[in-house]
Motif scaffolding. Structure first.
Motif, mmCIF file in Angstrom:
data_model
loop_
_atom_site.group_PDB
_atom_site.id
_atom_site.type_symbol
_atom_site.label_atom_id
_atom_site.label_comp_id
_atom_site.label_asym_id
_atom_site.label_seq_id
_atom_site.Cartn_x
_atom_site.Cartn_y
_atom_site.Cartn_z
ATOM 1 N N ASP A 47 50.391 83.430 116.210
ATOM 2 C CA ASP A 47 51.456 82.552 116.712
ATOM 3 C C ASP A 47 52.557 82.297 115.688
ATOM 4 N N ARG A 48 52.489 83.007 114.528
ATOM 5 C CA ARG A 48 53.562 82.913 113.547
ATOM 6 C C ARG A 48 54.340 84.227 113.438
ATOM 7 N N CYS A 49 53.963 85.238 114.224
ATOM 8 C CA CYS A 49 54.692 86.508 114.186
ATOM 9 C C CYS A 49 56.074 86.310 114.785
ATOM 10 N N ALA A 50 57.098 86.691 114.041
ATOM 11 C CA ALA A 50 58.479 86.361 114.411
ATOM 12 C C ALA A 50 59.227 87.493 115.089
ATOM 13 N N LEU A 51 58.705 88.717 115.028
ATOM 14 C CA LEU A 51 59.394 89.858 115.618
ATOM 15 C C LEU A 51 58.655 90.309 116.872
ATOM 16 N N THR A 52 59.410 90.477 117.967
ATOM 17 C CA THR A 52 58.839 90.983 119.211
ATOM 18 C C THR A 52 59.748 92.050 119.803
ATOM 19 N N VAL A 53 59.131 92.914 120.584
ATOM 20 C CA VAL A 53 59.875 93.921 121.349
ATOM 21 C C VAL A 53 59.936 93.436 122.791
ATOM 22 N N TYR A 54 61.143 93.163 123.260
ATOM 23 C CA TYR A 54 61.385 92.582 124.587
ATOM 24 C C TYR A 54 61.602 93.718 125.581
ATOM 25 N N THR A 55 60.783 93.760 126.619
ATOM 26 C CA THR A 55 60.764 94.911 127.523
ATOM 27 C C THR A 55 60.850 94.482 128.992
ATOM 28 N N THR A 56 61.087 95.470 129.842
ATOM 29 C CA THR A 56 61.087 95.268 131.294
ATOM 30 C C THR A 56 60.077 96.215 131.937
ATOM 31 N N ILE A 57 59.326 95.716 132.897
ATOM 32 C CA ILE A 57 58.443 96.586 133.676
ATOM 33 C C ILE A 57 59.304 97.433 134.610
ATOM 34 N N ILE A 58 59.177 98.748 134.503
ATOM 35 C CA ILE A 58 59.995 99.666 135.304
ATOM 36 C C ILE A 58 59.196 100.418 136.362
ATOM 37 N N SER A 59 57.859 100.301 136.302
ATOM 38 C CA SER A 59 57.036 101.023 137.265
ATOM 39 C C SER A 59 55.698 100.307 137.426
ATOM 40 N N ARG A 60 55.171 100.343 138.686
ATOM 41 C CA ARG A 60 53.821 99.814 138.984
ATOM 42 C C ARG A 60 53.074 100.872 139.767
ATOM 43 N N PRO A 61 52.637 101.957 139.079
ATOM 44 C CA PRO A 61 52.068 103.092 139.789
ATOM 45 C C PRO A 61 50.690 102.845 140.393
ATOM 46 N N ALA A 62 50.010 101.770 139.978
ATOM 47 C CA ALA A 62 48.695 101.451 140.526
ATOM 48 C C ALA A 62 48.445 99.965 140.296
ATOM 49 N N PRO A 63 47.517 99.354 141.048
ATOM 50 C CA PRO A 63 47.266 97.914 140.879
ATOM 51 C C PRO A 63 46.913 97.520 139.451
ATOM 52 N N ASP A 64 46.226 98.406 138.728
ATOM 53 C CA ASP A 64 45.809 98.072 137.368
ATOM 54 C C ASP A 64 46.685 98.710 136.304
ATOM 55 N N VAL B 135 57.724 88.264 106.232
ATOM 56 C CA VAL B 135 58.901 87.609 106.814
ATOM 57 C C VAL B 135 58.843 87.610 108.342
ATOM 58 N N PHE B 136 58.243 88.655 108.925
ATOM 59 C CA PHE B 136 58.081 88.736 110.377
ATOM 60 C C PHE B 136 56.625 88.613 110.793
ATOM 61 N N GLY B 137 55.750 89.326 110.098
ATOM 62 C CA GLY B 137 54.362 89.410 110.530
ATOM 63 C C GLY B 137 54.203 90.441 111.641
ATOM 64 N N ASP B 138 53.002 90.950 111.805
ATOM 65 C CA ASP B 138 52.703 91.910 112.860
ATOM 66 C C ASP B 138 51.187 91.966 113.033
ATOM 67 N N LEU B 139 50.726 92.799 113.956
ATOM 68 C CA LEU B 139 49.294 92.850 114.235
ATOM 69 C C LEU B 139 48.501 93.407 113.060
ATOM 70 N N MET B 140 49.122 94.267 112.265
ATOM 71 C CA MET B 140 48.458 94.781 111.079
ATOM 72 C C MET B 140 48.141 93.642 110.117
ATOM 73 N N GLN B 141 49.101 92.735 109.919
ATOM 74 C CA GLN B 141 48.891 91.615 109.007
ATOM 75 C C GLN B 141 47.933 90.581 109.596
ATOM 76 N N VAL B 142 47.929 90.446 110.921
ATOM 77 C CA VAL B 142 46.944 89.571 111.570
ATOM 78 C C VAL B 142 45.541 90.094 111.287
ATOM 79 N N LYS B 143 45.360 91.398 111.405
ATOM 80 C CA LYS B 143 44.059 92.012 111.122
ATOM 81 C C LYS B 143 43.624 91.757 109.678
ATOM 82 N N ALA C 7 59.771 79.571 108.964
ATOM 83 C CA ALA C 7 58.498 79.039 108.479
ATOM 84 C C ALA C 7 57.800 80.050 107.571
ATOM 85 N N ASN C 8 57.869 81.331 107.936
ATOM 86 C CA ASN C 8 57.256 82.374 107.100
ATOM 87 C C ASN C 8 57.920 82.453 105.731
ATOM 88 N N ILE C 9 59.250 82.369 105.724
ATOM 89 C CA ILE C 9 59.991 82.404 104.463
ATOM 90 C C ILE C 9 59.600 81.220 103.584
#
Length: 367
Positions: A252-269, A237-245, A20-22
């Motif tokens: 909701d048109r940003c096409a690139l994401t970094v997919y991650t896993t939570i590896i630690s929960r050291p505190a409730p917050d 072509v991808f968009g990012d937070l800089m371009q949103v600003k 869609a961006n293209i």
């Protein structure tokens, strides 16, 4: 393969959003009756360049000679190198590249002109060149004054291996604006500068076939302005937070994401994910929507607060405190270009399916 089967961290490209961006940027160019030559330094992949060209782009722009070599290897046949080529080794590499694609060079100095001319002599062909003009960013480019332009144009015509094709500029100051009104004003200056100078050189007898301008923030304003024939946006072509600003992209048109896993929960917050500056990079400012160094899709209550090289530290509001070790989060980064240059591969995804794994073939091609 399902996205959830990928090991993390991994960079994902949403094919539907990217498509869609293209299409949208191509439509901006078409409505403005200008050519689109996207900057490939954003994606660094021939697969993406091919999709842009299939949608109507005339070719690609690159920053470095190494990127041009990768694009030519991948079958791209029309390449603008918008960066000074200086040094003997680069002259030899450029000479080897010239027979493989239609190469256009940006020049802005006597030394750059001499280098381009020598490459053309070594390759036995004429090299198309554009004079780069500074329209206010104060990076590279000749001063936008008649005496400087005329001197460089005359110098180019002295070289039988060179052909002057036009002008190029980049108004990078559009990245520092706060409103569309400011961006429109800068775009008007950007286009007006090269239009005026191109008209002057035309009157002197030079043919100005290409007048190239436009970045992702300014292209929607530059397209259709008098004199401009070509746009060179990249990040769209991808968009990012800089371009949103900057108002140049929607979240909701940003096409690139970094997919991650939570590896630690050291505190409730607090939580920690398995990606830091060695993937997100440290480019740009915090998110314009108050979520720190990224935006966790579907979790506005998560803030990517700070990072070390391999860790991303999250602050969790009350609604996000149910997140557990092993849960996955996908983040829109602050600057997608920096992320791409941090990874060897990306997953091209549609919905929850991984359609392909693409190599970032021009990653690290900074020479």
């Amino acid at each position: 393969m399902q996205i959830k089967e990928l090991d993390t961290p991994f960079v994902l490209i949403d094919l539907e959003r990217m498509g869609a961006n293209i299409r949208d940027m191509q439509q901006i160019a078409d409505l403005g009756r200008v050519r689109l030559r996207p900057h490939a330094k954003t994606h660094k992949m021939t697969e993406v360049a091919t999709l842009q060209i299939e949608a109507g782009a005339v070719g690609v722009t690159v920053a470095k000679l190494g990127e041009a070599e990768v694009m030519a290897d991948g079958g791209v046949r029309d390449i603008l190198i918008a960066y000074p080529i200086i040094g003997r080794r680069k002259i030899e590499r450029l000479a080897a590249l010239l027979p493989r694609a239609a190469i256009t060079l940006a020049v802005e100095s006597e030394e750059g002109i001499a280098a381009a001319a020598e490459a053309g002599r070594l390759a036995g062909c004429r090299v198309a060149v554009l004079i780069e003009v500074d329209s206010g960013f104060r990076r590279v480019g000749v001063k936008p004054e008649a005496e400087f332009l005329r001197a460089l144009a005359a110098r180019i015509t002295e070289e039988s291996s060179l052909e002057l094709k036009g002008l190029l500029t980049f108004a990078g100051q559009s990245y520092d604006t706060e409103s569309d009104e400011e961006r429109r004003r800068i775009a008007t200056i950007e286009a007006g500068t090269v239009e005026r100078l191109a008209a002057m050189l035309e009157a002197d007898g030079y043919r100005m076939e290409i007048v190239s301008a436009g970045s992702t923030p300014s292209s929607r304003f530059v397209a259709g302005l008098p004199g401009v024939t070509e746009l060179r946006p990249g990040t769209y072509v991808f968009g990012d937070l800089m371009q949103v600003k900057l108002g140049a992209h929607e979240l909701d048109r940003c096409a690139l994401t970094v997919y991650t896993t939570i590896i630690s929960r050291p505190a409730p917050d607090r939580a920690v994910v398995d990606a830091g500056t060695k993937l997100f990079s440290s480019d740009g400012e915090d998110s314009p929507i108050g979520t720190g160094r990224g935006y966790a899709i579907g979790h506005p209550d998560v803030t990517l607060e700070w990072m070390t090289e391999e860790h991303g530290m999250l602050r969790l509001d009350e609604a996000a405190r149910g997140l557990r070790i092993g849960d996955r989060l996908a983040f829109i980064p602050v600057h997608c270009c920096g992320v791409i240059n941090m990874t060897d591969r990306v997953a091209a995804v549609r919905g929850s399916e991984v359609e392909a794994i693409w190599n970032v073939a021009a990653r690290g091609k900074f020479q």
